[in-house]
Design a protein around this motif. Structure first.
Motif, PDB file in Angstrom:
ATOM      1  N   PRO A 180       0.805  -1.230   0.000  1.00 58.87           N
ATOM      2  CA  PRO A 180       0.000   0.000   0.000  1.00 58.87           C
ATOM      3  C   PRO A 180       0.836   1.277   0.000  1.00 58.87           C
ATOM      4  CG  PRO A 180      -0.835  -1.576   1.609  1.00 58.87           C
ATOM      5  CD  PRO A 180       0.493  -2.084   1.152  1.00 58.87           C
ATOM      6  N   LYS A 181       2.141   1.184   0.317  1.00 56.43           N
ATOM      7  CA  LYS A 181       2.997   2.368   0.368  1.00 56.43           C
ATOM      8  C   LYS A 181       3.705   2.644  -0.952  1.00 56.43           C
ATOM      9  CE  LYS A 181       4.062   1.486   5.249  1.00 56.43           C
ATOM     10  NZ  LYS A 181       5.156   1.242   6.229  1.00 56.43           N
ATOM     11  N   LEU A 182       3.606   1.730  -1.900  1.00 51.81           N
ATOM     12  CA  LEU A 182       4.327   1.868  -3.162  1.00 51.81           C
ATOM     13  C   LEU A 182       3.411   2.479  -4.214  1.00 51.81           C
ATOM     14  CD1 LEU A 182       6.177  -1.586  -3.209  1.00 51.81           C
ATOM     15  CD2 LEU A 182       6.952   0.588  -2.255  1.00 51.81           C
ATOM     16  N   SER A 183       3.812   3.642  -4.731  1.00 51.12           N
ATOM     17  CA  SER A 183       2.958   4.375  -5.661  1.00 51.12           C
ATOM     18  C   SER A 183       2.841   3.692  -7.017  1.00 51.12           C
ATOM     19  CB  SER A 183       3.505   5.802  -5.847  1.00 51.12           C
ATOM     20  OG  SER A 183       4.846   5.753  -6.311  1.00 51.12           O
ATOM     21  N   PHE A 184       3.854   2.894  -7.425  1.00 50.62           N
ATOM     22  CA  PHE A 184       3.802   2.259  -8.739  1.00 50.62           C
ATOM     23  C   PHE A 184       2.908   1.020  -8.752  1.00 50.62           C
ATOM     24  CE2 PHE A 184       7.528   0.529  -6.559  1.00 50.62           C
ATOM     25  CZ  PHE A 184       7.310  -0.828  -6.664  1.00 50.62           C
ATOM     26  N   VAL A 185       2.468   0.562  -7.581  1.00 53.09           N
ATOM     27  CA  VAL A 185       1.529  -0.557  -7.526  1.00 53.09           C
ATOM     28  C   VAL A 185       0.154  -0.064  -7.965  1.00 53.09           C
ATOM     29  CG1 VAL A 185       0.414  -2.247  -6.000  1.00 53.09           C
ATOM     30  CG2 VAL A 185       2.832  -1.685  -5.698  1.00 53.09           C
ATOM     31  N   PRO A 186      -0.557  -0.787  -8.807  1.00 52.55           N
ATOM     32  CA  PRO A 186      -1.889  -0.339  -9.242  1.00 52.55           C
ATOM     33  C   PRO A 186      -2.795  -0.006  -8.066  1.00 52.55           C
ATOM     34  CG  PRO A 186      -1.183  -2.230 -10.539  1.00 52.55           C
ATOM     35  CD  PRO A 186      -0.158  -2.050  -9.454  1.00 52.55           C
ATOM     36  N   SER A 187      -3.536   1.075  -8.227  1.00 45.93           N
ATOM     37  CA  SER A 187      -4.384   1.563  -7.134  1.00 45.93           C
ATOM     38  C   SER A 187      -5.433   0.538  -6.730  1.00 45.93           C
ATOM     39  CB  SER A 187      -5.067   2.872  -7.535  1.00 45.93           C
ATOM     40  OG  SER A 187      -5.860   2.687  -8.709  1.00 45.93           O
ATOM     41  N   LEU A 220       8.758   3.970  14.259  1.00 46.27           N
ATOM     42  CA  LEU A 220       7.853   5.110  14.104  1.00 46.27           C
ATOM     43  C   LEU A 220       8.609   6.416  13.953  1.00 46.27           C
ATOM     44  CD1 LEU A 220       5.067   4.224  16.721  1.00 46.27           C
ATOM     45  CD2 LEU A 220       4.890   4.151  14.232  1.00 46.27           C
ATOM     46  N   VAL A 221       9.684   6.572  14.708  1.00 45.20           N
ATOM     47  CA  VAL A 221      10.503   7.781  14.597  1.00 45.20           C
ATOM     48  C   VAL A 221      11.147   7.868  13.220  1.00 45.20           C
ATOM     49  CG1 VAL A 221      12.562   8.948  15.483  1.00 45.20           C
ATOM     50  CG2 VAL A 221      10.927   7.944  17.074  1.00 45.20           C
ATOM     51  N   LEU A 222      11.714   6.754  12.740  1.00 43.82           N
ATOM     52  CA  LEU A 222      12.323   6.747  11.411  1.00 43.82           C
ATOM     53  C   LEU A 222      11.293   7.017  10.329  1.00 43.82           C
ATOM     54  CD1 LEU A 222      14.735   3.681  11.751  1.00 43.82           C
ATOM     55  CD2 LEU A 222      15.329   6.106  11.849  1.00 43.82           C
ATOM     56  N   ASN A 223      10.078   6.525  10.523  1.00 40.56           N
ATOM     57  CA  ASN A 223       9.018   6.713   9.531  1.00 40.56           C
ATOM     58  C   ASN A 223       8.615   8.173   9.394  1.00 40.56           C
ATOM     59  OD1 ASN A 223       7.139   5.877   7.624  1.00 40.56           O
ATOM     60  ND2 ASN A 223       5.532   5.605   9.146  1.00 40.56           N
ATOM     61  N   SER A 224       8.768   8.954  10.467  1.00 44.16           N
ATOM     62  CA  SER A 224       8.378  10.364  10.433  1.00 44.16           C
ATOM     63  C   SER A 224       9.399  11.241   9.721  1.00 44.16           C
ATOM     64  CB  SER A 224       8.176  10.880  11.858  1.00 44.16           C
ATOM     65  OG  SER A 224       9.388  10.805  12.597  1.00 44.16           O
ATOM     66  N   PHE A 225      10.620  10.726   9.493  1.00 46.11           N
ATOM     67  CA  PHE A 225      11.674  11.514   8.865  1.00 46.11           C
ATOM     68  C   PHE A 225      12.034  11.046   7.464  1.00 46.11           C
ATOM     69  CE2 PHE A 225      12.571  12.176  13.411  1.00 46.11           C
ATOM     70  CZ  PHE A 225      12.629  13.565  13.449  1.00 46.11           C
ATOM     71  N   THR A 226      11.602   9.871   7.089  1.00 45.38           N
ATOM     72  CA  THR A 226      12.042   9.284   5.818  1.00 45.38           C
ATOM     73  C   THR A 226      10.836   8.821   5.011  1.00 45.38           C
ATOM     74  OG1 THR A 226      13.895   8.415   7.109  1.00 45.38           O
ATOM     75  CG2 THR A 226      13.740   7.705   4.834  1.00 45.38           C
ATOM     76  N   SER A 227      10.980   8.847   3.708  1.00 50.87           N
ATOM     77  CA  SER A 227       9.926   8.357   2.811  1.00 50.87           C
ATOM     78  C   SER A 227      10.587   7.841   1.535  1.00 50.87           C
ATOM     79  CB  SER A 227       8.925   9.470   2.482  1.00 50.87           C
ATOM     80  OG  SER A 227       9.581  10.558   1.850  1.00 50.87           O
ATOM     81  N   GLY A 228       9.785   7.240   0.681  1.00 47.97           N
ATOM     82  CA  GLY A 228      10.309   6.721  -0.579  1.00 47.97           C
ATOM     83  C   GLY A 228      10.154   5.216  -0.670  1.00 47.97           C
ATOM     84  N   ASP A 255      11.718  -0.382   5.859  1.00 50.67           N
ATOM     85  CA  ASP A 255      10.824  -0.312   7.014  1.00 50.67           C
ATOM     86  C   ASP A 255      10.038  -1.615   7.176  1.00 50.67           C
ATOM     87  OD1 ASP A 255       9.335   1.178   9.154  1.00 50.67           O
ATOM     88  OD2 ASP A 255       7.668   0.874   7.771  1.00 50.67           O
ATOM     89  N   GLY A 256       9.522  -2.146   6.063  1.00 53.48           N
ATOM     90  CA  GLY A 256       8.803  -3.418   6.134  1.00 53.48           C
ATOM     91  C   GLY A 256       9.711  -4.560   6.554  1.00 53.48           C
ATOM     92  N   GLY A 257      10.949  -4.543   6.061  1.00 48.35           N
ATOM     93  CA  GLY A 257      11.891  -5.580   6.459  1.00 48.35           C
ATOM     94  C   GLY A 257      12.257  -5.503   7.928  1.00 48.35           C
ATOM     95  N   LEU A 258      12.471  -4.288   8.449  1.00 47.27           N
ATOM     96  CA  LEU A 258      12.796  -4.127   9.870  1.00 47.27           C
ATOM     97  C   LEU A 258      11.612  -4.507  10.757  1.00 47.27           C
ATOM     98  CD1 LEU A 258      14.807  -0.781   9.818  1.00 47.27           C
ATOM     99  CD2 LEU A 258      15.694  -3.100  10.095  1.00 47.27           C
ATOM    100  N   PHE A 259      10.404  -4.204  10.286  1.00 45.65           N
ATOM    101  CA  PHE A 259       9.209  -4.604  11.046  1.00 45.65           C
ATOM    102  C   PHE A 259       9.120  -6.123  11.141  1.00 45.65           C
ATOM    103  CE2 PHE A 259       4.794  -6.069  10.804  1.00 45.65           C
ATOM    104  CZ  PHE A 259       4.293  -5.569  11.991  1.00 45.65           C
TER     105      PHE A 259
END
Length: 282
Positions: free
Chosen positions: A45-52, A231-239, A246-250
């Motif tokens: 759901p976070k990847l923009s190139f995935v069909p909506s 959560l802290v890393l998620n607030s400063f980074t995107s892409g 982030d998914g791998g670390l989770f």
């Protein structure tokens, strides 16, 4: 002088949990396979190139049953990510216990790990425990969040209310972590002990932790801290790259949490049977 058996403690459990993937490299490939569906649900759901259409379908299926009336499949208290978390948790607990009990001298192949999971007869036992654990965990976390935003000391305007609010919130968070060790250990009990049905796993977990509660509490604090860091890393980074990291670390944190809980289970069992531990040490 009476000889006392050596138990693991916090650092011993962490060291043993980290050592399990190195003890049997097949465990790494096995967890990658079992956690792949959960990883996809987290990042797609976070990847923009995935069909909506795909992203919307995943988001819709991942909503709790009471929040969505359009879901094609309606399961009480279960959404897509929780279903994959359950399947991954059960398989990781089972395989980590097998490797831990086998020790460094026993090699278990990937085929054996997959076959043991596919033919196991204990799938139905942990389902009840996981649903109860998931609901209690969600409600307790919502209660802590509610206290953090609307606690009785948060609206006061004086010099002592902010530190009082902070320390009481910290106390409630630590209390939740203490109980988290109880219900997560209950899931481990329901997976590894076939005779523990329904609430028996929670009762056994409560008794099993006697004399070893602090260890479980520290493990849960570390796991909670891992989520806070993400959560802290998620607030400063995107892409796209960060979404995958982030998914791998989770998933990595979830895997190591259940591996540590499995080792913690065996440490609690050993404390109940000190004579057997002494015999093995001799």
């Amino acid at each position: 002088m009476e000889k006392k058996p050596r138990f693991l403690g916090v650092f011993g459990i962490i060291r043993a949990a980290i050592g399990i993937p190195f003890m049997n490299p097949s465990f790494i490939a096995y967890t990658c396979i079992t956690f792949l569906p959960l990883f996809c649900v987290v990042i797609l759901p976070k990847l923009s190139f995935v069909p909506s259409l795909i992203r919307e379908a995943i988001v819709l299926l991942d909503l709790p049953d009471y929040r969505s009336k359009k879901r094609p499949i309606s399961l009480p208290f279960i959404n897509l990510s929780e279903l994959f978390k359950f399947l991954a948790a059960v398989t990781v607990i089972d395989s980590a216990s097998t490797i831990y009990k086998g020790g460094a001298g026993r090699s278990i192949g990937l085929r054996d790990l997959l076959r043991n999971s596919s033919i196991r007869r204990r799938w139905r036992n942990p389902i009840f425990a996981y649903i109860i654990m998931s609901r209690i965990s969600t409600l307790s976390l919502d209660a802590v969040r509610l206290y953090g935003t609307a606690g009785p000391f948060s609206s006061l305007r004086n010099e002592w209310s902010p530190p009082l609010h902070f320390f009481t919130l910290l106390g409630f968070t630590f209390m939740r972590d203490e109980f988290s060790a109880w219900w997560q250990l209950a899931l481990v009990v329901s997976v590894l002990e076939e005779d523990k049905l329904q609430l028996d796993a929670f009762l056994a977990s409560w008794k099993m932790r006697k004399g070893n509660r602090f260890t479980g509490f520290v493990l849960m604090v570390l796991y909670f801290g891992w989520h806070c860091l993400l959560l802290v890393l998620n607030s400063f980074t995107s892409g796209v790259g960060y979404a995958c990291v982030d998914g791998g670390l989770f998933c990595l944190g979830t895997i190591m949490n259940w591996v540590a809980c499995t080792v913690y289970y065996h440490d609690c069992k050993n404390r109940q049977r000190p004579e057997e531990v002494l015999a093995r040490e001799d």
